[in-house]
Design a protein around this motif. Structure first.
Motif, short mmCIF file in Angstrom:
data_model
loop_
_atom_site.label_atom_id
_atom_site.label_comp_id
_atom_site.label_asym_id
_atom_site.label_seq_id
_atom_site.Cartn_x
_atom_site.Cartn_y
_atom_site.Cartn_z
N THR A 296 3.38 14.20 -3.42
CA THR A 296 2.21 13.12 -3.63
C THR A 296 2.70 11.91 -2.99
OG1 THR A 296 2.96 12.88 -5.99
CG2 THR A 296 1.15 14.43 -5.81
N GLY A 297 4.08 11.84 -2.94
CA GLY A 297 4.59 10.60 -2.55
C GLY A 297 3.98 9.64 -1.39
N TRP A 298 3.78 10.53 -0.33
CA TRP A 298 2.89 9.76 0.82
C TRP A 298 1.56 9.16 0.48
CZ3 TRP A 298 6.32 8.34 4.33
CH2 TRP A 298 7.60 9.05 4.48
N TYR A 299 0.76 10.03 -0.27
CA TYR A 299 -0.36 9.41 -0.49
C TYR A 299 -0.37 8.31 -1.37
CZ TYR A 299 -2.12 13.88 1.23
OH TYR A 299 -2.20 15.16 1.87
N LEU A 300 0.53 8.44 -2.53
CA LEU A 300 0.70 7.14 -3.29
C LEU A 300 1.36 5.98 -2.70
CD1 LEU A 300 2.08 9.18 -6.57
CD2 LEU A 300 -0.04 8.11 -6.45
N ILE A 302 0.88 5.10 0.49
CA ILE A 302 -0.45 4.43 1.07
C ILE A 302 -1.32 3.78 0.48
CG2 ILE A 302 -2.44 4.67 2.34
CD1 ILE A 302 -0.98 7.27 3.64
N PHE A 303 -1.57 4.40 -1.01
CA PHE A 303 -2.36 3.57 -1.96
C PHE A 303 -1.93 2.54 -2.46
CE2 PHE A 303 -3.66 3.39 -6.59
CZ PHE A 303 -4.97 3.15 -6.34
N ALA A 304 -0.56 2.36 -2.79
CA ALA A 304 0.36 1.05 -3.31
C ALA A 304 0.40 0.08 -2.07
CB ALA A 304 1.51 1.64 -3.77
N ALA A 305 0.51 0.48 -0.98
CA ALA A 305 0.62 -0.51 0.03
C ALA A 305 -0.79 -1.28 0.27
CB ALA A 305 0.92 0.10 1.40
N SER A 306 -1.61 -0.68 0.16
CA SER A 306 -3.17 -1.08 0.23
C SER A 306 -3.36 -2.14 -0.97
CB SER A 306 -4.29 -0.05 0.13
OG SER A 306 -5.67 -0.94 -0.04
N ASN A 307 -2.97 -1.75 -2.22
CA ASN A 307 -3.10 -2.65 -3.19
C ASN A 307 -2.39 -3.90 -3.18
OD1 ASN A 307 -4.37 -1.42 -6.14
ND2 ASN A 307 -3.80 -0.02 -4.61
N PHE A 308 -0.94 -3.94 -2.74
CA PHE A 308 0.09 -5.12 -2.49
C PHE A 308 -0.76 -6.13 -1.35
CE2 PHE A 308 3.54 -7.23 -0.28
CZ PHE A 308 3.66 -8.09 -1.38
N LEU A 309 -1.32 -5.35 -0.25
CA LEU A 309 -1.73 -6.17 0.77
C LEU A 309 -2.91 -7.00 0.21
CD1 LEU A 309 -1.53 -3.93 3.93
CD2 LEU A 309 -0.15 -5.86 3.48
N GLY A 310 -3.76 -6.37 -0.28
CA GLY A 310 -5.05 -6.96 -1.00
C GLY A 310 -4.73 -8.15 -1.83
N ALA A 311 -3.72 -8.12 -2.82
CA ALA A 311 -3.07 -9.18 -3.65
C ALA A 311 -2.48 -10.23 -2.76
CB ALA A 311 -2.18 -8.87 -4.60
N LEU A 312 -1.85 -9.96 -1.69
CA LEU A 312 -1.10 -10.79 -0.90
C LEU A 312 -2.20 -11.46 0.25
CD1 LEU A 312 1.57 -11.86 0.11
CD2 LEU A 312 1.76 -10.12 1.77
N LEU A 313 -2.89 -10.71 0.63
CA LEU A 313 -3.89 -11.56 1.70
C LEU A 313 -5.20 -12.27 1.07
CD1 LEU A 313 -3.96 -8.53 4.15
CD2 LEU A 313 -2.61 -10.69 4.40
N GLY A 346 -16.81 15.37 -5.07
CA GLY A 346 -16.76 16.72 -4.72
C GLY A 346 -16.67 16.92 -3.31
N GLY A 347 -16.83 16.11 -2.42
CA GLY A 347 -16.82 16.19 -0.97
C GLY A 347 -15.52 15.40 -0.29
N LEU A 348 -14.59 15.08 -1.32
CA LEU A 348 -13.46 14.20 -0.75
C LEU A 348 -12.17 15.08 -0.80
CD1 LEU A 348 -13.95 10.84 -2.67
CD2 LEU A 348 -14.65 11.32 -0.06
N THR A 349 -11.48 15.09 0.57
CA THR A 349 -10.35 15.61 0.55
C THR A 349 -9.26 14.65 -0.20
OG1 THR A 349 -9.66 14.83 2.56
CG2 THR A 349 -11.14 16.79 2.72
N THR A 354 -7.86 9.27 -1.15
CA THR A 354 -6.75 8.23 -0.82
C THR A 354 -7.14 7.03 -0.06
OG1 THR A 354 -5.10 9.77 -0.85
CG2 THR A 354 -4.22 7.65 -0.11
N MET A 355 -8.10 7.22 1.08
CA MET A 355 -8.42 6.16 1.89
C MET A 355 -9.45 5.37 0.94
SD MET A 355 -6.37 6.34 4.36
CE MET A 355 -7.08 4.81 5.18
#
Length: 483
Positions: A296-300, A302-313, A346-349, A354-355
């Protein structure tokens, strides 16, 4: 302090104090990413899906109680003593987690780790706001709170090699992850020793000579580093100094003078606490249980990077567009998108979920960070740390303890059928709470951008023009503080 230009000295404050959120992100992510490693009896601790959720709830419960306990001590004994003590508590508890021989030991260690982190929130947010100029306070506070996700990304990537049985023995991988968190904390402690006590706190508690000396030193340092001549002081406030202020007086004052602000902070904290603790504490478990993800590391990450960019930007917009527009907008938008994700679950992979989460939490992270900013700047100086602690504890107890337990139970019940839609109810609850928080902000929010802390909420010990105070009783000393 508010008139100072930004200088290298302010980065010392940001690095020394703000890095606590990196530790919290590291802790939360390690637990989420290590869920499978903690389940085997031999190499792990024999935890099941519900136990994983319970561990998250125990951690949050410790954070709530730690915030209340250390929060009142922060207002009583000062910011610096407490932000050193709470980091020491976190470090010791993290080491104990790494050496946990049983599930019970693990739960107790997680509780103590949470207590240290909860105490950090109260001590750090109050100190940051009192040391950072008003012009930059919003963006700095939001960005620093968002640095939680730097730790989350680091924790996610850290688990990739540590959970690889060809590289690290499975019995030691998860223990090493917790141990590395303690090593990082020691490094932060070394930097933090150089951060001064809040001059505002010293002044109100009858130690104006120490406060003035610190301010002079900061002014000389900033003038030298920035190469700019500092503008003269244009405002002053007269206060009656006290060595201590009772919790009862603080509570009565906050609830009688600022009832709307109390409702506002409660709404913001409940929404973000449920959303984040419910979703993120159990996200790794969701991926492995329903979507057959082994690593799960890669998925988490990506998720974490988006959160940080949101707060920063988005953080500069909290100073330019203003608190009310940005907080209401980020809460309502992220809540609405979360509800859409619940209907589409139900339709998400694993990739599309993650996206989808990355987009939702790009906005939610800035709003959630601003909840801490709000609580730390809209109440009087004497109550600041305790107010942060109170709203964090109450809001997180309502949303952060119930969230992981609910999601853990939903995952456990739906795991037999492998039907991921069984957890959609958790998404809908989180969406409602976030939208509600945004609406409360729209009606009750405080336009605090660019304002000094004293103008947003006058200190309880401040004198009015007639020489009376706001009800703090007789005091030994009267003094004037320049803004």
């Amino acid at each position: 302090m508010d008139r100072l230009p930004w200088a290298r000295w302010h980065w010392l404050v940001v690095i020394g104090l703000g890095t606590v959120w990196i530790l919290d992100g590291l802790e939360v992510t390690i637990v989420g990413s290590m869920s499978e490693a903690l389940k085997p009896e031999g190499t792990g601790l024999g935890l099941n899906n519900f136990d994983i959720g319970l561990a998250g709830a125990v951690y949050v419960a410790g954070a709530c109680l730690g915030a209340l306990f250390f929060g009142q001590l922060t207002d009583r004994f000062g910011r610096k003593k407490l932000f050193l003590l709470t980091l020491a508590v976190y470090t010791l508890a993290t080491v104990l987690t790494a050496f946990a021989p049983t599930a019970l030991w693990y739960f107790i260690a997680r509780f103590l780790t949470g207590a240290g982190i909860g105490g950090e929130y109260a001590a750090i947010n109050s100190a940051i706001d009192e040391l950072i100029p008003a012009k930059y306070r919003g963006r700095v506070d939001v960005a620093i709170n968002g640095s939680f996700w730097v730790g989350a990304a680091a924790g996610s990537l850290l688990t990739i090699p540590l959970l690889n049985p060809t590289l690290v023995d499975p019995a030691w991988g998860w223990r090493l992850a917790f141990g590395l968190g303690a090593v990082l904390a020691v490094g932060i402690l070394l930097v933090r020793r150089n951060v001064p006590e809040s001059p505002r706190w010293l002044f109100i508690h009858g130690r104006e000579e120490e406060g003035e000396a610190i301010v002079r030193d900061i002014e000389e340092t900033v003038a030298r580093e920035s190469g700019k001549q500092l503008p003269s002081v244009s405002e002053s406030i007269t206060i009656r100094q006290r060595k201590s202020i009772g919790i009862g007086l603080i509570a009565r004052t906050v609830f009688t003078l600022y009832p709307k602000r109390t409702i506002l902070c409660f709404s913001l904290f409940v929404g973000q606490a449920f959303l984040y603790n419910a979703f993120f504490f159990t996200y790794g478990d969701t991926l492995t249980t329903f979507l057959d993800v082994k690593q799960t590391g890669w998925y988490l990450a990506i998720f974490a990077a988006s959160n940080f960019l949101g707060a920063l930007l988005l953080s500069p917009l909290f100073d330019s567009l203003g608190r009310v527009k940005m907080i209401a907008g980020t809460y309502i938008l992220s809540g609405t998108l979360l509800a859409v994700a619940g209907f589409m679950l139900g339709g998400l992979t694993a990739t599309t979920l993650t996206m989808f989460g990355a987009v939702i939490f790009f906005f939610a992270s800035a709003g959630a960070s601003a909840a801490y900013l709000t609580a730390s700047e809209i109440f009087p100086m004497e109550t600041r740390a305790l107010c942060i602690a109170f709203f964090y504890a109450i809001g997180t107890a309502a949303g952060g303890i119930a969230g992981p337990l609910l999601f853990g139970k939903l995952i456990e019940d739906a795991s037999a059928s492998k039907d991921i839609t069984g957890i959609a109810i958790g998404y809908f609850i989180g969406a409602v709470l976030m939208v509600a928080g945004g609406l409360v902000e729209a009606f009750l929010g405080v336009k605090a951008e660019g304002q000094s802390l004293e103008s947003i909420a006058q200190p309880l010990t401040a004198e009015d023009p007639a020489g009376s105070t706001s009800g703090t009783g007789p005091n030994p000393t009267t003094a004037t503080q320049t803004a």
